[in-house]
Design an enzyme around this catalytic site. Structure first.
Site, PDB file in Angstrom:
ATOM      1  N   ARG A 273       0.820  -1.216   0.000  1.00  0.00           N
ATOM      2  CA  ARG A 273       0.000   0.000   0.000  1.00  0.00           C
ATOM      3  C   ARG A 273       0.847   1.256   0.000  1.00  0.00           C
ATOM      4  NH1 ARG A 273      -3.415  -0.483   5.098  1.00  0.00           N
ATOM      5  NH2 ARG A 273      -1.463  -1.415   5.720  1.00  0.00           N
TER       6      ARG A 273
ATOM      7  N   ASN B 208      -6.156  -2.578   2.126  1.00  0.00           N
ATOM      8  CA  ASN B 208      -6.159  -4.023   2.282  1.00  0.00           C
ATOM      9  C   ASN B 208      -7.592  -4.512   2.409  1.00  0.00           C
ATOM     10  OD1 ASN B 208      -3.378  -4.267   2.283  1.00  0.00           O
ATOM     11  ND2 ASN B 208      -3.201  -4.339   4.505  1.00  0.00           N
TER      12      ASN B 208
END
Length: 92
Positions: A21, A39
């Protein structure tokens, strides 16, 4: 002005706990692509990219590799009309 597009992306493999990320955020910001990344509970990463078509397609292609520690199995991208997102963030 360049036409903007949107890509809604799902990435599977070993993509959580490997800075996927954060690296996605940093790469998107470097390219000037707007959107977000997060996520999912099933172990995948979900992302939205908005910007000039070439830059968005570059980000989708980048997702095939991702961060150095990631092991990407699959990238599923659906293209559509942008929603006007500004900036890029990691969502929780």
């Amino acid at each position: 002005m360049t036409d903007r597009v949107r890509a809604h992306v799902f990435v599977s493999g070993r993509v959580q706990g490997v800075y996927y990320r954060a690296t996605t955020r940093d790469t998107a910001r470097e390219k000037g692509v707007d959107g977000w990344v997060r996520n999912l509970e099933d172990g995948r990463v979900e992302a939205v990219f908005e910007g000039p078509e070439g830059d968005v397609r570059d980000m989708v292609a980048w997702c095939e590799t991702g961060s150095r520690a990631a092991e990407v199995d699959d990238v599923d991208a659906e293209y559509g009309e942008p929603e006007g997102i500004e900036g890029f963030e990691v969502r929780w």
